[in-house]
Motif scaffolding. Structure first.
Motif, PDB file in Angstrom:
ATOM      1  N   ALA A  76       0.976  -1.346  -0.661  1.00  0.00           N
ATOM      2  CA  ALA A  76       0.233   0.041   0.257  1.00  0.00           C
ATOM      3  C   ALA A  76       1.197   1.468  -0.185  1.00  0.00           C
ATOM      4  O   ALA A  76       0.596   2.355  -0.833  1.00  0.00           O
ATOM      5  CB  ALA A  76      -0.486   0.090   1.039  1.00  0.00           C
ATOM      6  N   ALA A  79       2.095   1.896  -3.071  1.00  0.00           N
ATOM      7  CA  ALA A  79       1.260   2.284  -4.242  1.00  0.00           C
ATOM      8  C   ALA A  79       0.758   4.131  -3.811  1.00  0.00           C
ATOM      9  O   ALA A  79      -0.079   4.162  -5.077  1.00  0.00           O
ATOM     10  CB  ALA A  79       0.386   1.800  -4.317  1.00  0.00           C
ATOM     11  N   GLU A  81      -0.600   4.598  -1.224  1.00  0.00           N
ATOM     12  CA  GLU A  81      -2.727   4.859  -0.494  1.00  0.00           C
ATOM     13  C   GLU A  81      -1.492   4.335   1.371  1.00  0.00           C
ATOM     14  O   GLU A  81      -1.994   3.285   1.361  1.00  0.00           O
ATOM     15  CB  GLU A  81      -3.022   3.937  -0.866  1.00  0.00           C
ATOM     16  N   GLU A  83      -3.392   5.786   3.345  1.00  0.00           N
ATOM     17  CA  GLU A  83      -4.242   5.454   4.575  1.00  0.00           C
ATOM     18  C   GLU A  83      -4.688   4.278   4.348  1.00  0.00           C
ATOM     19  O   GLU A  83      -4.992   3.843   5.871  1.00  0.00           O
ATOM     20  CB  GLU A  83      -5.358   6.884   4.035  1.00  0.00           C
ATOM     21  N   LYS A  84      -4.786   3.130   3.615  1.00  0.00           N
ATOM     22  CA  LYS A  84      -5.021   2.238   3.193  1.00  0.00           C
ATOM     23  C   LYS A  84      -4.269   1.095   3.464  1.00  0.00           C
ATOM     24  O   LYS A  84      -3.791   0.265   4.686  1.00  0.00           O
ATOM     25  CB  LYS A  84      -4.729   1.442   1.766  1.00  0.00           C
ATOM     26  N   GLN A 133      -1.659   8.102   8.951  1.00  0.00           N
ATOM     27  CA  GLN A 133      -3.397   8.910   8.224  1.00  0.00           C
ATOM     28  C   GLN A 133      -2.411  10.275   8.506  1.00  0.00           C
ATOM     29  O   GLN A 133      -2.857  11.004   7.379  1.00  0.00           O
ATOM     30  CB  GLN A 133      -4.397   8.761   9.318  1.00  0.00           C
ATOM     31  N   GLY A 136      -1.687  12.176   4.270  1.00  0.00           N
ATOM     32  CA  GLY A 136      -2.791  12.146   3.843  1.00  0.00           C
ATOM     33  C   GLY A 136      -2.764  14.135   4.388  1.00  0.00           C
ATOM     34  O   GLY A 136      -2.692  15.211   3.029  1.00  0.00           O
TER      35      GLY A 136
END
Length: 165
Positions: A76, A79, A81, A83-84, A133, A136
């Motif tokens: 993740a 990629a 991501e 948050e994922k 988190q 982001g």
């Protein structure tokens, strides 16, 4: 290119954090049965922890799931991501996952140091989830990668010091 650099940094942080925990806990130099020294097997000096047979299988399955979760977290992050990655960490490794893994049942068979390593890993995973988190909002990946290194360090420290049977 930035993703590759971040993964390289993450790998370095995880390795150095794991090395530091193992060194701090006095387990470096105490190789497990899979290591060789000058061509000869080295004795496994990790503390032997006896669990009831059903709990050994359950615990090993949980540890394998922890490894799978770490792989999925890294995928993740690669990629882009975070948050994922944080969601995976909290649900599968963090403090929220304790009931899912039956931690209360297993903990009563663990020596204090092993319990502390497990608690450290779960807390570090929850800290990582928060830092992931935050990426982001802040755009800063380093705090998340450092927190992920602490998760791995707890795993390395525990596996360097204990074995199940």
């Amino acid at each position: 290119m930035r993703a590759i650099l971040l993964l390289a940094v993450a790998g370095g942080v995880m390795l150095s954090a794991g090395f530091a925990v193992a060194q701090h806990q006095g387990h470096l130099g105490k190789a497990d049965h899979s290591h060789m020294e000058h061509g000869a097997p080295v004795a496994d000096t990790r503390e032997f922890v006896r669990f009831p047979p059903g709990l050994v299988e359950h615990t090993i399955a949980n540890m394998r799931d922890h490894l799978l979760a770490l792989q999925q977290i890294n995928e993740a992050l690669a990629a882009g991501e975070p948050e994922k990655a944080g969601k995976i960490a909290e649900e599968r490794l963090g403090m929220s996952s304790l009931r899912l893994h039956g931690a209360a049942e297993v903990a009563k068979y663990m020596p204090q140091g092993m319990q502390e390593a497990g608690t450290s890993m779960h807390k570090a995973a929850s800290r990582f989830a928060i830092e992931a988190q935050n990426v982001g909002v802040t755009g800063e990946m380093k705090p998340a990668l450092g927190a992920l290194g602490q998760v791995m360090a707890a795993c390395v420290g525990c596996h360097a010091g204990y074995r199940l049977k």
